[in-house]
Design a protein around this motif. Structure first.
Motif, PDB file in Angstrom:
ATOM      1  N   SER A   1     -58.309  -6.147 -26.410  1.00 41.12           N
ATOM      2  CA  SER A   1     -57.004  -6.717 -26.757  1.00 41.12           C
ATOM      3  C   SER A   1     -57.053  -7.404 -28.110  1.00 41.12           C
ATOM      4  N   ILE A   2     -58.265  -7.660 -28.620  1.00 45.54           N
ATOM      5  CA  ILE A   2     -58.426  -8.282 -29.936  1.00 45.54           C
ATOM      6  C   ILE A   2     -59.422  -7.468 -30.741  1.00 45.54           C
ATOM      7  N   VAL A   3     -59.012  -7.073 -31.936  1.00 49.61           N
ATOM      8  CA  VAL A   3     -59.889  -6.356 -32.861  1.00 49.61           C
ATOM      9  C   VAL A   3     -60.212  -7.304 -34.007  1.00 49.61           C
ATOM     10  N   LEU A   4     -61.484  -7.641 -34.146  1.00 50.14           N
ATOM     11  CA  LEU A   4     -61.921  -8.554 -35.191  1.00 50.14           C
ATOM     12  C   LEU A   4     -62.315  -7.769 -36.438  1.00 50.14           C
ATOM     13  N   TYR A   5     -61.945  -8.283 -37.606  1.00 47.07           N
ATOM     14  CA  TYR A   5     -62.310  -7.620 -38.860  1.00 47.07           C
ATOM     15  C   TYR A   5     -62.938  -8.625 -39.803  1.00 47.07           C
ATOM     16  N   GLU A   6     -63.755  -8.113 -40.715  1.00 49.45           N
ATOM     17  CA  GLU A   6     -64.344  -8.968 -41.738  1.00 49.45           C
ATOM     18  C   GLU A   6     -63.230  -9.557 -42.592  1.00 49.45           C
ATOM     19  N   PRO A   7     -63.339 -10.829 -42.974  1.00 49.82           N
ATOM     20  CA  PRO A   7     -62.235 -11.513 -43.669  1.00 49.82           C
ATOM     21  C   PRO A   7     -62.026 -11.040 -45.103  1.00 49.82           C
ATOM     22  N   SER A   8     -61.556  -9.816 -45.234  1.00 52.79           N
ATOM     23  CA  SER A   8     -61.210  -9.250 -46.539  1.00 52.79           C
ATOM     24  C   SER A   8     -60.125  -8.205 -46.301  1.00 52.79           C
ATOM     25  N   PHE A   9     -59.437  -7.821 -47.364  1.00 57.67           N
ATOM     26  CA  PHE A   9     -58.382  -6.822 -47.217  1.00 57.67           C
ATOM     27  C   PHE A   9     -58.973  -5.494 -46.770  1.00 57.67           C
ATOM     28  N   GLU A  10     -60.135  -5.140 -47.294  1.00 58.72           N
ATOM     29  CA  GLU A  10     -60.799  -3.911 -46.881  1.00 58.72           C
ATOM     30  C   GLU A  10     -61.204  -3.987 -45.409  1.00 58.72           C
ATOM     31  N   GLY A  11     -61.598  -5.183 -44.964  1.00 58.73           N
ATOM     32  CA  GLY A  11     -61.940  -5.354 -43.559  1.00 58.73           C
ATOM     33  C   GLY A  11     -60.746  -5.124 -42.652  1.00 58.73           C
ATOM     34  N   TRP A  12     -59.584  -5.638 -43.075  1.00 58.83           N
ATOM     35  CA  TRP A  12     -58.363  -5.423 -42.291  1.00 58.83           C
ATOM     36  C   TRP A  12     -57.981  -3.942 -42.257  1.00 58.83           C
ATOM     37  N   LEU A  13     -58.078  -3.274 -43.392  1.00 58.66           N
ATOM     38  CA  LEU A  13     -57.785  -1.842 -43.426  1.00 58.66           C
ATOM     39  C   LEU A  13     -58.727  -1.065 -42.507  1.00 58.66           C
ATOM     40  N   SER A  14     -59.986  -1.463 -42.473  1.00 62.64           N
ATOM     41  CA  SER A  14     -60.953  -0.810 -41.586  1.00 62.64           C
ATOM     42  C   SER A  14     -60.570  -1.011 -40.126  1.00 62.64           C
ATOM     43  N   ALA A  15     -60.054  -2.200 -39.795  1.00 63.17           N
ATOM     44  CA  ALA A  15     -59.615  -2.470 -38.422  1.00 63.17           C
ATOM     45  C   ALA A  15     -58.407  -1.615 -38.061  1.00 63.17           C
ATOM     46  N   VAL A  16     -57.497  -1.426 -39.013  1.00 58.33           N
ATOM     47  CA  VAL A  16     -56.335  -0.563 -38.763  1.00 58.33           C
ATOM     48  C   VAL A  16     -56.802   0.861 -38.462  1.00 58.33           C
ATOM     49  N   PHE A  17     -57.749   1.352 -39.237  1.00 55.35           N
ATOM     50  CA  PHE A  17     -58.292   2.694 -38.987  1.00 55.35           C
ATOM     51  C   PHE A  17     -58.888   2.769 -37.587  1.00 55.35           C
ATOM     52  N   TYR A  18     -59.642   1.739 -37.185  1.00 54.47           N
ATOM     53  CA  TYR A  18     -60.267   1.729 -35.862  1.00 54.47           C
ATOM     54  C   TYR A  18     -59.208   1.792 -34.768  1.00 54.47           C
ATOM     55  N   VAL A  19     -58.146   1.043 -34.929  1.00 53.70           N
ATOM     56  CA  VAL A  19     -57.087   1.007 -33.912  1.00 53.70           C
ATOM     57  C   VAL A  19     -56.500   2.399 -33.698  1.00 53.70           C
ATOM     58  N   TYR A  20     -56.176   3.085 -34.784  1.00 50.69           N
ATOM     59  CA  TYR A  20     -55.584   4.421 -34.646  1.00 50.69           C
ATOM     60  C   TYR A  20     -56.626   5.453 -34.220  1.00 50.69           C
TER      61      TYR A  20
END
Length: 290
Positions: free
Chosen positions: A18-37
């Motif tokens: 229910s929670i996807v953690l990402y490294e605190p950077s914009f690239e980290g957030w983009l990587s989390a979005v990829f993981y979700v999809y």
């Protein structure tokens, strides 16, 4: 066993996080979005994307931590550029720089809306709650950017570097660097964010007549200098500050003083970094007789 350890024991693929953690950077957030999809989690109603440094461990939440992946981040960035265009991506980036606790989830819901409805003008749909919150956040970041560009005060040091300290509400250094790079190409200067512990530095020796130098990131500065920048002031800086403080004192008209309006245009939280707001020992002698 700690709460964080309990969360980390869930094998990816056996339970739906229910929670996807990402490294605190914009690239980290983009990587989390990829993981979700990639794992088809985008329609989970309780899904949250949270920066690792903001996450408070819980015994209930099912958590997965996603590593930064440049290739995956690039793929997401290309797709979002096509969907949202330049102004939409500006909103996404500025929203991310707000560093709000829930910004990762807000941004995800906005881009999910754009992916689900690619023919809509997503950023104009203020009836969508996440879009509305993002637009309001971007406005706040824009105001802080404007104030930083106006209120930064450089102080000349003994090393011939013009140094400024700031403490913005949002992480606006990436947004204001170009403003100063274009205007002060003939000087060495640095701006340091005291809240986030990093700064930007411009080295004029690396510039050419046709191209200003690239900005460098600085992360390590002497704490004594940050607490007391006057310790590295050049002689010229000390004189200039006295002249400027004297001028500021003399042009003030007591009868027309409007403290409320003054604080509206120049919020008090900026004052401690403005040389004109420092009290002069002999200010009463500099005030004009009226």
């Amino acid at each position: 066993m700690s709460q964080l350890a309990l969360n980390a024991t869930y094998p990816v693929g056996q339970l739906t996080p229910s929670i996807v953690l990402y490294e605190p950077s914009f690239e980290g957030w983009l990587s989390a979005v990829f993981y979700v999809y990639e794992h088809k989690l985008q329609n989970e109603p309780a899904l949250q994307l949270c920066a690792q440094d903001c996450y408070v461990p819980s015994l209930i939440a099912q958590v997965v931590s996603v590593d930064n992946n440049e290739d995956n981040a690039e793929r997401v960035l290309v797709r979002l550029n096509k969907l949202l265009g330049r102004s939409g991506m500006r909103n996404i980036l500025w929203g991310f720089l707000s560093e709000k606790d829930n910004i990762g989830t807000i941004l995800f819901q906005v881009i999910k809306y754009a992916i689900d409805y690619p023919n809509r003008q997503v950023m104009q749909d203020l009836g969508h709650l996440e879009v509305l919150e993002l637009v309001q956040t971007v406005k706040s970041v824009g105001r802080e950017k404007h104030r930083m560009e106006a209120f930064v005060r450089f102080e000349h040091t003994t090393e011939d570097i013009y140094f400024a300290r700031v403490a913005p509400d949002f992480n606006v250094l990436p947004l204001i660097g170009e403003h100063f790079r274009q205007r002060y190409q003939d000087q060495h200067w640095a701006i340091y964010d005291l809240v986030r512990g990093y700064g930007i530095y411009y080295d004029k020796s690396q510039s050419t007549p046709s191209r200003p130098a690239a900005l460098q990131t600085i992360t390590e500065l002497d704490d004594a200098v940050l607490r007391n920048p006057a310790s590295i002031h050049s002689d010229d800086e000390q004189r200039y500050q006295k002249f400027w403080q004297g001028y500021f004192t003399n042009v003030n008209i007591k009868e027309r003083k409007n403290a409320r309006l003054h604080k509206q245009y120049l919020p008090q939280r900026y004052w401690k970094y403005l040389s004109e707001k420092q009290v002069l020992p002999n200010a009463e002698h500099l005030q004009k007789r009226r």
